[in-house]
Design an enzyme around this catalytic site. Structure first.
Site, PDB file in Angstrom:
ATOM      1  N   GLY A  67      56.279  40.552 -19.476  1.00  0.00           N
ATOM      2  CA  GLY A  67      55.414  41.271 -20.411  1.00  0.00           C
ATOM      3  C   GLY A  67      54.251  41.964 -19.734  1.00  0.00           C
ATOM      4  N   CYS A  68      54.184  41.858 -18.397  1.00  0.00           N
ATOM      5  CA  CYS A  68      53.118  42.568 -17.680  1.00  0.00           C
ATOM      6  C   CYS A  68      53.725  43.789 -17.009  1.00  0.00           C
ATOM      7  CB  CYS A  68      52.507  41.686 -16.601  1.00  0.00           C
ATOM      8  SG  CYS A  68      51.639  40.276 -17.270  1.00  0.00           S
ATOM      9  N   GLN A  69      53.009  44.897 -17.073  1.00  0.00           N
ATOM     10  CA  GLN A  69      53.446  46.136 -16.426  1.00  0.00           C
ATOM     11  C   GLN A  69      53.378  45.969 -14.912  1.00  0.00           C
ATOM     12  OE1 GLN A  69      54.097  49.170 -17.935  1.00  0.00           O
ATOM     13  NE2 GLN A  69      53.655  50.718 -16.417  1.00  0.00           N
TER      14      GLN A  69
END
Lengths: 142, 407
Positions: free
Chosen positions: A51-53
């Site tokens: 969920g982290c870029q």
């Protein structure tokens, strides 16, 4: 210091920076330098937060009933953000972490500083840190 | 028409705002350009005065809307130098144009063992549709390699050509690096083997004079929103004789001649490829955008943008830690770079804090990034309304950021 106390401290530091966004971002990046060395061997896919870029690796250990987090990222701003979370939550009992209300993020106006993509990433980091706390809590109570 | 930079900027309402307390510097033009007021006015006046469905209505509004809509087709024809307006098909954008060709021309004319050639510079939208087609048909996708400066190696391309080559689909100007490909040479070489050529003109049409007859390309796909026009609208140009041979893309209203439950006959081009109610308002509002470009003249737009690019190079190249990515001799006004030791996403965010809008990441060209062994770049892309003082602002910002890791 209590979770509340550390949050007050952080809010105070950001207040000094005022409205200058460039300086604020520079400051966040600098904070990333406070992270403990992250072991190369832990830089593996299973430790990546989904969920982290940017790429964020997070591990957690329990010692004497308290949790010790280690984290790293491939971007400096993200490193700074996670160092703030670690500063607030590290070396605390799982129960404290589970119930911690991290109000400093809104009080600093972090969402506005880092934008929506990174805010989502920050939320994922917090979620993962709390999930570790829940897992350790369950283990300690068993 | 000669306008000063201030006069040009005056035509674009969005530019006159502050971002984080700093004047907006919009350097994300390769992603989408801003819209002149005339485009916004036209959108509004269409909905206020003429809104109606086109081609079939027996009333005045429908007639007015139809005339305006078809006038834009003619304006586009003129803009790209096509023989007739029937060769101009309205699509949703470049991506849809390429997919249309893949799904119609490709499915009919490309079979097992046939080859399609693309280059390392392609945008994902000129890779994935061909991979899908190759998978379905058992055809083979061949890739032209590039040099370290980001230019295709023409001799390698010639080696790839054979009687098996059915299509060469190539980006005219690279969105990630700015490289202008020698498309005329590519088209001639491909035609010598009987292959058709599709040009992805998404990045070239706003900067370069386009003459599809002179280029002799078989297809060209591009997007209105990168030409100061509305989003959600694109153009597919195709040669009449090829378009006529192609089966329809989508089935529905407008694209038919006659429908019975036994058999349907299809409409003539371009309507055969425009099923359903089209994007009427955006088509009509595209005309003032094209007029804006034509009035200024592409050569003077290109000259201004070239000047900005070379000024940017002059100011940025000496900065310690500045690493340009893509240094082709012929480029549109795209400056892709990294800063040693820093992630492009961080650089982009720090520039945003100064009010400077750039793109960061892989720019939908992951194979190209892989070629350079990088995750992504920071991309500043310049347009007709950008100024030298904005470039100076960028250079100051980059210098300040670069200093963090490059003392």
């Amino acid at each position: 210091m209590s979770i509340e106390g550390v949050q007050e401290e952080i809010v105070g530091e950001f207040e000094i920076l005022g409205d200058d966004r460039e300086s604020t971002i520079f400051y966040i990046m600098e904070l990333g330098g406070n992270l403990e060395e992250f072991p190369e061997s832990e830089r593996k896919d299973e430790n990546i937060i989904k969920g982290c870029q940017s790429k964020v690796w997070l591990t957690a250990e329990e010692n004497d009933g308290k949790i010790h987090y280690l984290a790293d990222s491939n971007t400096d701003i993200t490193k700074g953000l996670i160092s703030l979370l670690i500063r607030v939550l590290n070396h605390r009992k799982p129960e404290e972490i589970i119930h911690a209300e991290l109000n400093f993020i809104d009080r600093i106006g972090m969402g506005n500083i880092i934008g929506s993509q990174r805010s989502n990433g920050l939320a994922s980091m917090i979620k993962q840190m709390k999930l570790y706390a829940i897992a350790f809590q369950t283990k300690l109570n068993a | 028409m000669k306008l000063t930079i201030d006069q040009i900027r005056g035509l674009f309402p969005v530019l006159h705002q502050e971002v984080h307390g700093k004047p907006l510097v919009y350097f994300d033009n390769a992603a989408t350009t801003q819209k002149p007021k005339a485009v916004l006015d036209k959108l509004r006046s269409y909905y206020e005065m003429d809104n109606s469905n086109i081609h079939r209505g027996a009333h005045t509004l429908a007639d007015r809307a139809t005339r305006e809509y078809e006038l834009v087709r003619e304006t586009v024809r003129e803009f790209i130098g096509a023989r007739e307006s029937a060769e101009v098909i309205f699509t949703k954008g470049t991506t849809e144009g390429i997919n249309l060709v893949a799904q119609t021309f490709g499915r009919k004319f490309i079979g097992k063992g046939d080859e399609i050639i693309i280059s390392t510079l392609e945008h994902h939208s000129n890779i994935v549709p061909w991979q899908m087609l190759c998978e379905e048909k058992g055809a083979v996708l061949k890739i032209i390699p590039i040099t370290e400066s980001g230019e295709i190696i023409f001799e390698e391309f010639e080696q790839l050509l054979s009687s098996k080559t059915k299509l060469v689909s190539i980006i005219h100007a690279s969105n990630a690096l700015g490289t202008i490909n020698p498309v005329k040479k590519i088209i001639d070489a491909a035609h010598a083997f009987g292959a058709k050529v599709l040009l992805d003109g998404a990045q070239s049409t706003s900067h370069l004079d386009i003459d599809v007859l002179d280029l002799d390309c078989d297809f060209m796909a591009f997007s209105a929103h990168k030409l100061y026009g509305p989003t959600g609208l694109g153009i597919l140009y195709g040669k009449r004789e090829i378009l006529e041979e192609m089966p329809p893309f989508l089935g529905g209203g407008e694209m038919i001649k006659e429908v019975s439950f036994e058999k349907t006959t299809y409409n003539d081009i371009p309507f055969k490829f425009e099923a359903g109610t089209p994007n009427i308002a955006d088509v009509i509002a595209f005309k003032p955008a094209l007029d804006f470009i034509t009035d200024l003249g592409k050569p003077s737009i290109k000259a201004h943008e070239d000047e900005l690019l070379s000024y940017a190079n002059e100011l940025l190249l000496p900065i310690k830690g500045f690493e340009p990515i893509g240094t082709a001799k012929e480029k549109v006004s795209v400056l892709s770079f990294n800063i040693t030791g820093m992630h492009p996403f961080d650089v982009g965010q720090m520039l945003d804090a100064r009010g400077i809008a750039v793109r960061t990441g892989h720019h939908c060209t992951q194979p190209l990034m892989k070629r350079f062994g990088i995750e992504g770049t920071v991309r500043a892309s310049f347009s007709v309304y950008n100024s030298k003082s904005e470039i100076e602002n960028l250079a100051e910002g980059v210098a300040r950021i670069a200093k963090i890791k490059n003392k």
